[in-house]
Design a protein around this motif. Sequence first.
Motif, PDB file in Angstrom:
ATOM      1  N   SER A 190       0.859  -1.192   0.000  1.00  0.00           N
ATOM      2  CA  SER A 190       0.000   0.000   0.000  1.00  0.00           C
ATOM      3  C   SER A 190       0.887   1.231   0.000  1.00  0.00           C
ATOM      4  CB  SER A 190      -0.894   0.023   1.248  1.00  0.00           C
ATOM      5  OG  SER A 190      -1.734  -1.103   1.250  1.00  0.00           O
ATOM      6  N   TYR A 217      -2.594   5.521   5.235  1.00  0.00           N
ATOM      7  CA  TYR A 217      -3.626   5.010   6.134  1.00  0.00           C
ATOM      8  C   TYR A 217      -4.926   4.778   5.353  1.00  0.00           C
ATOM      9  CZ  TYR A 217      -6.514   4.773  10.355  1.00  0.00           C
ATOM     10  OH  TYR A 217      -7.382   4.369  11.330  1.00  0.00           O
ATOM     11  N   GLN A 218      -5.210   5.757   4.455  1.00  0.00           N
ATOM     12  CA  GLN A 218      -6.423   5.608   3.626  1.00  0.00           C
ATOM     13  C   GLN A 218      -6.292   4.411   2.692  1.00  0.00           C
ATOM     14  OE1 GLN A 218      -6.960   9.375   1.656  1.00  0.00           O
ATOM     15  NE2 GLN A 218      -7.635  10.390   3.558  1.00  0.00           N
ATOM     16  N   LYS A 258      -4.653   1.709   3.215  1.00  0.00           N
ATOM     17  CA  LYS A 258      -4.868   0.491   4.021  1.00  0.00           C
ATOM     18  C   LYS A 258      -6.359   0.309   4.283  1.00  0.00           C
ATOM     19  CE  LYS A 258      -0.530  -0.835   5.102  1.00  0.00           C
ATOM     20  NZ  LYS A 258       0.053  -2.148   4.915  1.00  0.00           N
ATOM     21  N   ASN A 259      -7.022   1.422   4.667  1.00  0.00           N
ATOM     22  CA  ASN A 259      -8.454   1.350   4.987  1.00  0.00           C
ATOM     23  C   ASN A 259      -9.303   0.991   3.778  1.00  0.00           C
ATOM     24  OD1 ASN A 259      -8.561   1.679   7.661  1.00  0.00           O
ATOM     25  ND2 ASN A 259      -8.963   3.894   7.642  1.00  0.00           N
ATOM     26  N   ASN A 260      -8.852   1.442   2.603  1.00  0.00           N
ATOM     27  CA  ASN A 260      -9.623   1.164   1.378  1.00  0.00           C
ATOM     28  C   ASN A 260      -9.452  -0.279   0.901  1.00  0.00           C
ATOM     29  OD1 ASN A 260     -10.263   3.828   1.462  1.00  0.00           O
ATOM     30  ND2 ASN A 260      -8.993   4.460  -0.278  1.00  0.00           N
ATOM     31  N   ARG A 278      -6.114  -1.939   0.984  1.00  0.00           N
ATOM     32  CA  ARG A 278      -4.686  -2.224   0.699  1.00  0.00           C
ATOM     33  C   ARG A 278      -4.438  -2.411  -0.801  1.00  0.00           C
ATOM     34  NH1 ARG A 278      -5.998  -4.322   5.576  1.00  0.00           N
ATOM     35  NH2 ARG A 278      -4.634  -3.844   7.329  1.00  0.00           N
TER      36      ARG A 278
END
Length: 416
Positions: free
Chosen positions: A374, A397-398, A400-402, A404
């Motif tokens: 990511s 971070y986004q 990963k949240n979306n 990866r």
Amino acid sequence: MDNNTVLVVEDNPSTAKVIMAIAQKLGFEAEAVHSYAELITLSSLKAYFCVCADYHLPDAPNGEAIDLALSQQIPTFVLTGKLDEQTRLRVLKKSVVDFILKETIHSFDYVAKLLMRLRNNMNVRILVVDDSVSVRRYLTTLLERQNFIVAEAENGQQALEVLNIHNDIKLVVTDQEMPLMTGLQLTTAIRKEYSHEQLAVIAISNATDAMLTARFLKNGANDCLNKPFDAEEFYTRIFRNLEYIEQVEQIEFAAHHDYLTRVKNRRSFFEHAENILSTQSSGVALALLDLDHFKAINDTYGHDAGDIILVQATQRMQSHFPDAIVARLGGEEFCLLLPQVSPDEALGRLEFLCHHFESFAFNVANQQLQVTVSIGLVEADATGISAALKRADIALYQAKNNGRNQVVEGSLGQVN
Ligand SMILES: Nc1nc2c(ncn2[C@@H]2O[C@H](COP(=O)(O)OP(=O)(O)OP(=O)(O)O)[C@@H](O)[C@H]2O)c(=O)[nH]1
């Protein structure tokens, strides 16, 4: 034969075997002959990397095997069972690389050290400065016998020019009395440009001038050799000073690079990145990359497998971004700094890297493992590297949240 073969000339088969094993462990090929009669059946020794020869062979008791190897200009080192003063002088006269006293506990370690040194010396350039052609030739021959690359200059001014051309010179051997610029003046001039740790200077001083050695050392020489000197003392001083420089280089490398992947560490990355930003305030992309679910890799395949993947993943990044600074910031987190790139180009190339990871199989202990990555991408600007990293961290971070395995672009000035 590719000039990587060590030829062992030794009548004792066990000793020959041990030396061959040492050479092979260091990545050389190795062959052995056990007598002078066998040695002369070899048509040429020219293709060997070096010869390691016993001084006393039953059919050649006075170093004849050594003479034969030296007559073909092959670096030759000597194994000898006894080292009385007479043998020592006789061996030294023969222009050998070095000699090793057999059957001491350190002799085989010394063989390994010599072989590594001979190989390493092929990448080390030394500058010899003397106005006398014959002295220059003599010193150059001594150094070439140890596989060094040698440059020559006939006075101090020429020496400074040669140093400018060859910025890989590690050591200068200089005489004092020369036209245009003395050795002392040359040493002083060298120290204005290069530290003791970057470039060693060994001055050849006249034993009759007791003050000269002190003046050389005070003006920046690393070491002094008093005339007359023998080859053994010359080599000892050359190696001691090169070892010092190499140790400092290793310490510096360790301080600025990651021990596992050998790319820049966090501290070194910041230094380089700030430097780039100070000269280029736009068109610099910064990407923060984090391998996905890496804990699961460690947990499933072990920490060693994780280490191998970290190394291979770094190599992937370097080959895709030869123009970028690649650094490991810690754990499984990496940073790429791309100078002179538009945001679109940076995004395109990073997405390509992402797809590459997705389709690439890491080869770990004969298993093919898949790891995705990511990425948070931002443009580094005048607000500095720390601020850019914070924004890249939010974008990562986004990513990963979306889910990866993707690149997310952060925007300028998102972080206060
Ligand atoms: N093998 C190996 N593992 C490391 C090294 N440094 C850190 N790690 C491991 O990297 C893992 C990181 O785990 P997490 O921070 O939970 O992240 P992750 O499992 O990659 O999950 P996401 O980042 O959310 O996708 C931990 O298991 C660390 O022990 C290292 O030098 N070698």
